[in-house]
Motif scaffolding. Structure first.
Motif, PDB file in Angstrom:
ATOM      1  N   ALA A 184     -31.782   5.509   1.022  1.00  0.00           N
ATOM      2  CA  ALA A 184     -31.555   6.218  -0.356  1.00  0.00           C
ATOM      3  C   ALA A 184     -31.181   5.158  -1.284  1.00  0.00           C
ATOM      4  CB  ALA A 184     -29.998   6.877  -0.169  1.00  0.00           C
ATOM      5  N   SER A 187     -34.519   4.252  -2.640  1.00  0.00           N
ATOM      6  CA  SER A 187     -35.114   5.176  -3.479  1.00  0.00           C
ATOM      7  C   SER A 187     -34.411   5.254  -4.925  1.00  0.00           C
ATOM      8  CB  SER A 187     -34.697   6.629  -2.930  1.00  0.00           C
ATOM      9  OG  SER A 187     -35.503   6.545  -1.735  1.00  0.00           O
ATOM     10  N   ALA A 188     -33.007   4.908  -4.855  1.00  0.00           N
ATOM     11  CA  ALA A 188     -32.473   4.670  -6.282  1.00  0.00           C
ATOM     12  C   ALA A 188     -32.638   3.634  -6.944  1.00  0.00           C
ATOM     13  CB  ALA A 188     -30.961   4.752  -5.982  1.00  0.00           C
ATOM     14  N   LYS A 237     -27.544   7.461  -9.248  1.00  0.00           N
ATOM     15  CA  LYS A 237     -28.580   8.166  -8.491  1.00  0.00           C
ATOM     16  C   LYS A 237     -28.125   7.948  -6.927  1.00  0.00           C
ATOM     17  CE  LYS A 237     -32.278   6.500 -11.585  1.00  0.00           C
ATOM     18  NZ  LYS A 237     -33.614   5.840 -11.696  1.00  0.00           N
ATOM     19  N   PHE A 238     -27.712   7.060  -6.511  1.00  0.00           N
ATOM     20  CA  PHE A 238     -27.345   7.122  -5.041  1.00  0.00           C
ATOM     21  C   PHE A 238     -26.296   8.323  -4.793  1.00  0.00           C
ATOM     22  CE2 PHE A 238     -24.350   5.664  -1.341  1.00  0.00           C
ATOM     23  CZ  PHE A 238     -25.305   5.944  -0.419  1.00  0.00           C
ATOM     24  N   SER A 241     -27.625  11.439  -4.514  1.00  0.00           N
ATOM     25  CA  SER A 241     -28.663  11.625  -3.262  1.00  0.00           C
ATOM     26  C   SER A 241     -28.184  12.740  -2.201  1.00  0.00           C
ATOM     27  CB  SER A 241     -28.882  10.444  -2.878  1.00  0.00           C
ATOM     28  OG  SER A 241     -28.090   9.735  -2.166  1.00  0.00           O
ATOM     29  N   ARG A 242     -28.998  13.250  -1.538  1.00  0.00           N
ATOM     30  CA  ARG A 242     -28.629  14.044  -0.471  1.00  0.00           C
ATOM     31  C   ARG A 242     -28.161  13.321   0.720  1.00  0.00           C
ATOM     32  NH1 ARG A 242     -29.779  18.947   2.004  1.00  0.00           N
ATOM     33  NH2 ARG A 242     -30.080  18.818   4.202  1.00  0.00           N
TER      34      ARG A 242
END
Length: 313
Positions: A184, A187-188, A237-238, A241-242
């Protein structure tokens, strides 16, 4: 007047025994009763002739024998305990010694890596050295500094609430949790990540071995801190996140500790040199000279000709 007939003599009526009534009254054949009585008489005469041990004496003997066996087993266990304790302490000492050697070798490797970097920067031009340092920072082979976030995970205390159920379930941090947090963060927008000081690269692995979590085959223990360097929007963003939502839900249900904080001037160490494997061309066997030729589209002569001289025959 009419004459009264003479009175007949009174006789008592005798009833014959009913078979069904007698069967229900005495269902057991008398022979069985006689046989049981004979066995009782034989047993009583045998007891009178040779009296045996009473049941209480037999139970006492069994208890004494079992107590003796337990005492022998306990004595043997206590006699072997010093040997086991000595072997255990020896193994613990060896583990600590090897860990110390590993730490010293790791520090020595870091010193040599820095020395190699200085010598390389002195030998190369300024632009080339800067380009190489940037590549090392991106691949994880160089130390980096910058602002970012720190995600902290810790095991639950282990005391489940009987009323609310808090603390029940998987209250330990799993290797998959660290994998999810690291992915994650990538991705962030993370540019560099480390877990408890272990730098992650493109070839890093996060797995489990028994009760331990290994990062690049080196054990890490809780609490776990996943440090990441990246842009200012990485934290937002983190947290959106899911994976962060799942970890917050797990922490709420099981009591596992999960937190995200902003950190300034983080320093992430360099990863160890990877053991790279290079592809090599396979060595083709030399021709045996058997005279077999393979036809090619550009070769002279018609393909499929069996005669070496090319005669059509």
């Amino acid at each position: 007047m009419s004459a009264t007939p003479p009175e007949r003599p009174r006789t008592d009526r005798v009833y014959a025994p009913d078979f069904l009534t007698e069967l229900f009254r005495n269902p057991l054949d008398p022979g069985y009763a006689d046989a049981a009585a004979a066995r009782r008489r034989a047993a009583s005469s045998q007891d009178d002739a040779s009296p045996g041990w009473p049941a209480r004496s037999v139970s006492l003997v069994v208890v004494v024998v079992l107590g003796f066996l337990f005492a022998v087993a306990y004595r043997q266990t206590m006699a072997d305990e010093p040997g086991r304790a000595q072997a255990r302490s020896g193994l613990v000492a060896q583990i600590k010694e090897r860990e110390g050697q590993t730490d010293r070798l790791s520090a020595r490797a870091d010193q040599l890596r820095e020395e190699v970097s200085r010598q390389r920067d002195a030998a190369l031009s300024g632009s080339t050295a800067a380009r190489l340092r940037d590549l090392e920072a991106v691949t994880g082979l160089g130390r980096v500094r910058g602002d970012g976030v720190v995600v902290r995970l810790a095991d639950a205390p282990g005391n489940a609430d009987a009323v609310t159920g808090k603390g029940a379930g998987p209250s330990q941090v799993l290797y998959s949790d660290l994998q999810g947090v690291a992915n994650a963060l990538w991705s962030a927008g993370a540019e560099a990540i480390s877990i408890n000081g272990q730098r992650l690269t493109s070839t890093s692995t996060i797995r489990t071995a028994g009760e331990a979590i290994l990062v690049d085959f080196r054990p890490v223990t809780g609490p776990y801190e996943v440090s990441a360097i990246g842009p200012g929007s990485m934290r937002r963003k983190f947290e959106d996140s899911r994976n962060a939502a799942v970890m917050r839900e797990v922490a709420q249900k099981t009591g596992l500790s999960f937190g995200v904080r902003k950190a300034e001037d983080l320093t992430l160490p360099a990863a160890p040199e990877p053991q790279l494997r290079y592809a090599k061309p396979s060595v083709s066997p030399s021709p045996s000279g058997s005279g077999v030729r393979s036809g090619s589209p550009g070769s002279s002569g018609s393909p499929g000709t069996a005669s070496p001289s090319g005669g059509g025959g």
